[in-house]
Structure formats: structure tokens, C-alpha cells
Write a protein that holds these residues in place. Structure first.
Motif, PDB file in Angstrom:
ATOM      1  N   TRP A 190      16.082 -45.890  13.770  1.00 10.14           N
ATOM      2  CA  TRP A 190      15.112 -45.666  13.709  1.00 10.14           C
ATOM      3  C   TRP A 190      13.926 -46.807  13.734  1.00 10.14           C
ATOM      4  O   TRP A 190      12.590 -46.358  14.246  1.00 10.14           O
ATOM      5  CB  TRP A 190      14.466 -45.037  12.128  1.00 10.14           C
ATOM      6  CG  TRP A 190      15.440 -44.005  11.735  1.00 10.14           C
ATOM      7  CD1 TRP A 190      16.206 -43.554  10.551  1.00 10.14           C
ATOM      8  CD2 TRP A 190      15.354 -42.539  12.494  1.00 10.14           C
ATOM      9  NE1 TRP A 190      16.654 -42.405  10.712  1.00 10.14           N
ATOM     10  CE2 TRP A 190      16.457 -41.538  11.728  1.00 10.14           C
ATOM     11  CE3 TRP A 190      15.292 -42.289  13.832  1.00 10.14           C
ATOM     12  CZ2 TRP A 190      16.879 -40.418  12.339  1.00 10.14           C
ATOM     13  CZ3 TRP A 190      15.355 -40.941  14.299  1.00 10.14           C
ATOM     14  CH2 TRP A 190      16.141 -40.105  13.507  1.00 10.14           C
ATOM     15  N   ILE A 227       8.617 -39.371  19.104  1.00  8.42           N
ATOM     16  CA  ILE A 227       9.645 -38.451  19.133  1.00  8.42           C
ATOM     17  C   ILE A 227      10.676 -38.928  18.036  1.00  8.42           C
ATOM     18  O   ILE A 227      11.418 -38.228  17.354  1.00  8.42           O
ATOM     19  CB  ILE A 227      10.517 -38.361  20.551  1.00  8.42           C
ATOM     20  CG1 ILE A 227       9.473 -37.625  21.459  1.00  8.42           C
ATOM     21  CG2 ILE A 227      11.826 -37.561  20.173  1.00  8.42           C
ATOM     22  CD1 ILE A 227       9.865 -37.583  22.769  1.00  8.42           C
ATOM     23  N   ASN A 228      10.907 -40.135  17.973  1.00 10.86           N
ATOM     24  CA  ASN A 228      11.590 -40.705  17.006  1.00 10.86           C
ATOM     25  C   ASN A 228      11.244 -40.354  15.497  1.00 10.86           C
ATOM     26  O   ASN A 228      12.021 -40.194  14.520  1.00 10.86           O
ATOM     27  CB  ASN A 228      12.092 -42.369  17.025  1.00 10.86           C
ATOM     28  CG  ASN A 228      13.219 -42.587  17.802  1.00 10.86           C
ATOM     29  OD1 ASN A 228      13.967 -41.510  18.187  1.00 10.86           O
ATOM     30  ND2 ASN A 228      13.729 -43.649  18.388  1.00 10.86           N
ATOM     31  N   LEU A 235      11.603 -36.867  14.806  1.00  8.51           N
ATOM     32  CA  LEU A 235      13.392 -36.641  14.401  1.00  8.51           C
ATOM     33  C   LEU A 235      13.475 -37.342  13.063  1.00  8.51           C
ATOM     34  O   LEU A 235      14.457 -36.607  11.998  1.00  8.51           O
ATOM     35  CB  LEU A 235      14.224 -37.542  15.215  1.00  8.51           C
ATOM     36  CG  LEU A 235      14.288 -36.953  16.799  1.00  8.51           C
ATOM     37  CD1 LEU A 235      15.061 -37.984  17.721  1.00  8.51           C
ATOM     38  CD2 LEU A 235      15.027 -35.444  16.797  1.00  8.51           C
ATOM     39  N   PRO A 254      12.370 -33.437  32.735  1.00 11.03           N
ATOM     40  CA  PRO A 254      11.750 -34.621  32.393  1.00 11.03           C
ATOM     41  C   PRO A 254      11.158 -35.496  33.679  1.00 11.03           C
ATOM     42  O   PRO A 254      10.225 -36.213  33.180  1.00 11.03           O
ATOM     43  CB  PRO A 254      13.094 -35.398  31.933  1.00 11.03           C
ATOM     44  CG  PRO A 254      13.912 -34.375  31.523  1.00 11.03           C
ATOM     45  CD  PRO A 254      13.764 -33.163  32.532  1.00 11.03           C
ATOM     46  N   ARG A 287       7.640 -48.877  26.014  1.00  7.93           N
ATOM     47  CA  ARG A 287       8.465 -49.133  26.985  1.00  7.93           C
ATOM     48  C   ARG A 287       7.623 -48.449  28.425  1.00  7.93           C
ATOM     49  O   ARG A 287       7.244 -47.366  28.186  1.00  7.93           O
ATOM     50  CB  ARG A 287       9.976 -48.903  26.891  1.00  7.93           C
ATOM     51  CG  ARG A 287      10.333 -50.202  26.157  1.00  7.93           C
ATOM     52  CD  ARG A 287      11.985 -49.562  25.889  1.00  7.93           C
ATOM     53  NE  ARG A 287      12.197 -48.481  25.424  1.00  7.93           N
ATOM     54  CZ  ARG A 287      12.301 -47.192  25.816  1.00  7.93           C
ATOM     55  NH1 ARG A 287      12.439 -47.232  27.229  1.00  7.93           N
ATOM     56  NH2 ARG A 287      12.347 -46.123  25.268  1.00  7.93           N
ATOM     57  N   SER A 329      14.098 -39.246  33.990  1.00  8.89           N
ATOM     58  CA  SER A 329      15.543 -39.178  34.439  1.00  8.89           C
ATOM     59  C   SER A 329      15.621 -38.410  35.785  1.00  8.89           C
ATOM     60  O   SER A 329      14.521 -37.695  36.155  1.00  8.89           O
ATOM     61  CB  SER A 329      16.426 -38.472  33.257  1.00  8.89           C
ATOM     62  OG  SER A 329      16.411 -37.203  33.590  1.00  8.89           O
ATOM     63  N   VAL A 363      18.189 -39.538  18.928  1.00 10.27           N
ATOM     64  CA  VAL A 363      17.718 -40.784  19.431  1.00 10.27           C
ATOM     65  C   VAL A 363      18.243 -41.158  20.922  1.00 10.27           C
ATOM     66  O   VAL A 363      17.551 -41.392  21.795  1.00 10.27           O
ATOM     67  CB  VAL A 363      18.030 -42.083  18.660  1.00 10.27           C
ATOM     68  CG1 VAL A 363      17.624 -43.258  19.175  1.00 10.27           C
ATOM     69  CG2 VAL A 363      17.488 -41.896  17.120  1.00 10.27           C
ATOM     70  N   ARG A 399      16.500 -38.471  23.174  1.00  3.31           N
ATOM     71  CA  ARG A 399      15.376 -38.886  23.542  1.00  3.31           C
ATOM     72  C   ARG A 399      15.354 -40.159  24.620  1.00  3.31           C
ATOM     73  O   ARG A 399      14.370 -40.248  25.460  1.00  3.31           O
ATOM     74  CB  ARG A 399      14.448 -39.500  22.329  1.00  3.31           C
ATOM     75  CG  ARG A 399      13.049 -40.007  22.408  1.00  3.31           C
ATOM     76  CD  ARG A 399      12.662 -41.289  21.658  1.00  3.31           C
ATOM     77  NE  ARG A 399      13.819 -42.263  21.812  1.00  3.31           N
ATOM     78  CZ  ARG A 399      13.204 -43.481  22.052  1.00  3.31           C
ATOM     79  NH1 ARG A 399      11.871 -43.798  21.634  1.00  3.31           N
ATOM     80  NH2 ARG A 399      13.801 -44.500  22.216  1.00  3.31           N
ATOM     81  N   GLU A 400      16.218 -41.186  24.428  1.00  2.00           N
ATOM     82  CA  GLU A 400      16.440 -42.149  25.133  1.00  2.00           C
ATOM     83  C   GLU A 400      16.726 -41.715  26.487  1.00  2.00           C
ATOM     84  O   GLU A 400      16.138 -42.416  27.602  1.00  2.00           O
ATOM     85  CB  GLU A 400      17.373 -43.167  24.754  1.00  2.00           C
ATOM     86  CG  GLU A 400      17.352 -44.486  25.338  1.00  2.00           C
ATOM     87  CD  GLU A 400      16.142 -45.219  25.470  1.00  2.00           C
ATOM     88  OE1 GLU A 400      15.420 -45.069  24.393  1.00  2.00           O
ATOM     89  OE2 GLU A 400      15.476 -45.942  26.385  1.00  2.00           O
ATOM     90  N   ALA A 401      17.805 -40.970  26.904  1.00  2.00           N
ATOM     91  CA  ALA A 401      17.867 -40.207  28.116  1.00  2.00           C
ATOM     92  C   ALA A 401      16.803 -39.643  28.623  1.00  2.00           C
ATOM     93  O   ALA A 401      16.460 -39.557  29.775  1.00  2.00           O
ATOM     94  CB  ALA A 401      19.003 -39.255  28.045  1.00  2.00           C
ATOM     95  N   PHE A 402      15.814 -38.785  27.929  1.00  2.86           N
ATOM     96  CA  PHE A 402      14.776 -38.070  28.288  1.00  2.86           C
ATOM     97  C   PHE A 402      13.712 -39.274  29.104  1.00  2.86           C
ATOM     98  O   PHE A 402      13.041 -39.011  29.938  1.00  2.86           O
ATOM     99  CB  PHE A 402      14.378 -37.521  27.238  1.00  2.86           C
ATOM    100  CG  PHE A 402      12.789 -36.934  27.285  1.00  2.86           C
ATOM    101  CD1 PHE A 402      12.531 -35.843  28.117  1.00  2.86           C
ATOM    102  CD2 PHE A 402      11.536 -37.712  26.760  1.00  2.86           C
ATOM    103  CE1 PHE A 402      11.175 -35.486  28.345  1.00  2.86           C
ATOM    104  CE2 PHE A 402      10.258 -37.356  27.018  1.00  2.86           C
ATOM    105  CZ  PHE A 402      10.254 -36.032  27.936  1.00  2.86           C
TER     106      PHE A 402
END
Lengths: 173, 173
Positions: free
Chosen positions: A21, A28-29, A32, A155, A167, A172, B42, B45-48
Motif C-alpha cells: 500500500w 486506485i490503491n 482498494l 486501458p 509515474r 497497456s 495492486v 492496477r499496475e497492469a492497467f
DNA sequence: CGGCATCCTTAGGGATACTG
DNA sequence: CAGTATCCCTAAGGATGCCG
């Protein structure tokens, strides 16, 4: 808790360096996180369906009272549920847990979850519940658009613009 | 593992009777289940955001390799990610994890999570990432409507119609 | 370096029993 | 019936070290 002396470093043989976390505190995190202990999501879903009483949560969610108690307390602390004393005439007072505005605004997430599961998880036959617009009876769905009205379906249509500490990643394939 | 004799019932002093996932196999719970181990969300989300390589997931998500490995395996098994061998000319082969169609269709959920967190969790100043429509630059949002086009904003606008084995609950106040 | 297995810690959750 | 505390088990995750 509250031990003043933290003398011996070997008393804590292991201390976590990382936590999923903490790494990326993006929205988004954060969201979640708010749904994160498994049972929290289950409880929110149940509240969304109209459940308000401790007993009903326990029964419908299949969560043991101790855990339920803790989760409800957390949800109230988070401002997602509010606890109100409800007193039927002549009856003993009861506590009710109702969605706050913050909680109610989780609707899009719940509907989106429902959409996705309906499409990908229970395709064959056994749809359990159908969500309908109360007034007109049509099924309810989420859609993603930009504020100019264009539909988003993948996406790669979305780019993440660096807020303060973000970042540059974007899409993707 | 694989001991054939299951003779002694006292060998299993405790067996869980209930499990929050089992009680109500409705779509929302199913979806929650798919995102359920904390780190799964998580990773998605990262893949997104476009991450594909093991190393990058590890770095950006702050997940230790062992767990990451397990979660990725699960996500591939679930059909949310697919693992493809990517071979740069002259370089050693690399595995990439990319969203499948099933994974890509989680977008509404992610955007909804983002919306909600932006509104309720990071209101003051520190918005981390802004999601924009790549073509027109406008911010991206979710909306809930019925298929007739009416907007839904609160759970009380939604009624849950009993599919096969559903409860009659409908809306909160 | 990508990826996986092992070992151990933490936190999440069930059962039970008890209080208001 | 609503809610909590205690006890214990399981699930989830970090660190480390090994293999391709």
C-alpha cells in the motif's frame, strides 16, 4: 502498545521494509485499501442491498460476530457507514448501520463489479441477481466516458497524467 | 500431503463452517473474490498502467517476488493476465504479463475506484494521478445508467431482482 | 535478471462464551 | 438481539536463497 523503552533492537527480529500500500499512494490503491479486508467488501455489498442490522449482516454475509463487529467499527470510522440508534415504538432500541453519502457513492464501483462478474464469471446460466433501475425496470450498467462524452473501453484509451508524485505510465497494449 | 487414510475425525479439530465468499455467490461477491488477495488489486492496477515485466511489477507494487510470482500465476489462471514470451533481437527471452480482454474489461472498476478515491480520499490537494482520455485530453469518469439512459446516483435507485437463488433485498435509505 | 521455493511473521477471520 | 473479548487456526505476505 505504549511501551516506553525500545532498547533491544534484536527484540524485533524482523520488521517489514515494504508494504504494497505504501509504495504507490495513488487513488486506485487508496480505494482498494478502503475495501481491503476481504470482509469489508462483502459488508459494503450487503449494505448496498439494504441490510442495516448487525444480525442480518452476520447472517447474510457469513461473517462471525467478532470480525463483523470490528469491520463495522472500521467502516464507521472510515465514514462509509453510520451507526444510528433506531427505536421502534415499545421495542428495545436497535443499532442500524446505514450508508453515508461517501458509502452511497460507491455505487459505480459495485455496479462495475457486478457488470464484470456477470459478463466474465457467470456467463453460462446462473445469474444470481439482476440490478434494475427502480423507475423504469431497465438493467443498470456502468460506462466510462471522458467529460467530453467519448466512450472508453480499454486501458489504452486512458493516459495517466502525473499529478504531484506520479509515474508516467499510461496504457497497456 | 496425500495421506490416504482420513480416519480420525479428531485429527481435524476445527473445520470452518462458514466462509464469507460461500454464503452469497452473487456477482459482486464473485468479482470481489477475483480481486481479493490485497496484492491482486495492486497488480491489476499496475497492469492497467502499462506494466508488463516481472521486475517492474515487483518494483512498482512493492510485492516480494515469491508473492508476486504466486499472484501472477493466479491472475493468469483466472484469465485476467496472459503470459507471453517476448524476445528482443539478440537478447534473452523475457516473459511479459499483459491484460487479456477479461482483464481489460476491468477498466470501469478501476476508473470507478479512482473516481471515488479522488472525491473522498484525496480531496484536499495531493491528487497523484489524473486519468485522461488519450484522444481529447478530458478527464475520464464512470457513470451509472440504466440501458434506457437514466442516470443512477444512489443505491435506492436500484432494485435487485431475484435471479435463480437471490434474496429480495433492494435498496438502502 | 527473471522466476520460484522455503521459512517465518503478521493479520485476517471462525468459534465460543459472555455482557448490556 | 446487539455487541464484544478470548482463543486459536489459516491466509497472506516479506525476506532470503536457489535455479533457469
Amino acid at each position: 502498545m505504549s511501551d516506553s523503552a525500545e532498547a533491544a533492537p534484536e527484540a524485533h527480529p524482523q520488521r517489514w521494509q515494504r508494504d504494497a500500500w505504501d509504495i504507490e499512494p495513488d487513488s486506485i490503491n487508496l480505494a482498494l485499501q478502503s475495501l481491503s479486508p476481504r470482509t469489508t467488501g462483502v459488508i459494503i455489498r450487503e449494505a448496498f442491498y439494504g441490510t442495516r442490522r448487525f444480525d442480518d449482516f452476520e447472517r447474510h454475509c457469513g461473517i462471525s460476530p467478532s470480525v463483523l463487529s470490528a469491520r463495522l467499527r472500521d467502516l464507521v470510522a472510515d465514514g462509509i457507514l453510520e451507526k444510528t440508534r433506531y427505536r421502534a415504538p415499545g421495542a428495545r432500541g436497535r443499532d442500524e448501520y446505514r450508508l453515508t453519502d461517501k458509502g452511497r457513492s460507491l455505487v459505480p464501483i459495485l455496479i462495475a463489479l457486478n457488470d464484470w462478474a456477470e459478463h466474465w464469471l457467470v456467463p453460462p446460466d446462473g445469474s444470481t441477481v439482476t440490478l434494475l433501475h427502480r423507475d423504469c425496470g431497465s438493467p443498470v450498467r456502468t460506462g466510462v466516458t471522458c467529460t467530453s462524452g467519448h466512450e472508453i473501453t480499454t486501458p489504452s484509451q486512458v493516459s495517466a497524467v502525473p499529478g504531484p508524485g506520479a509515474r508516467p505510465a499510461s496504457a497497456s497494449g
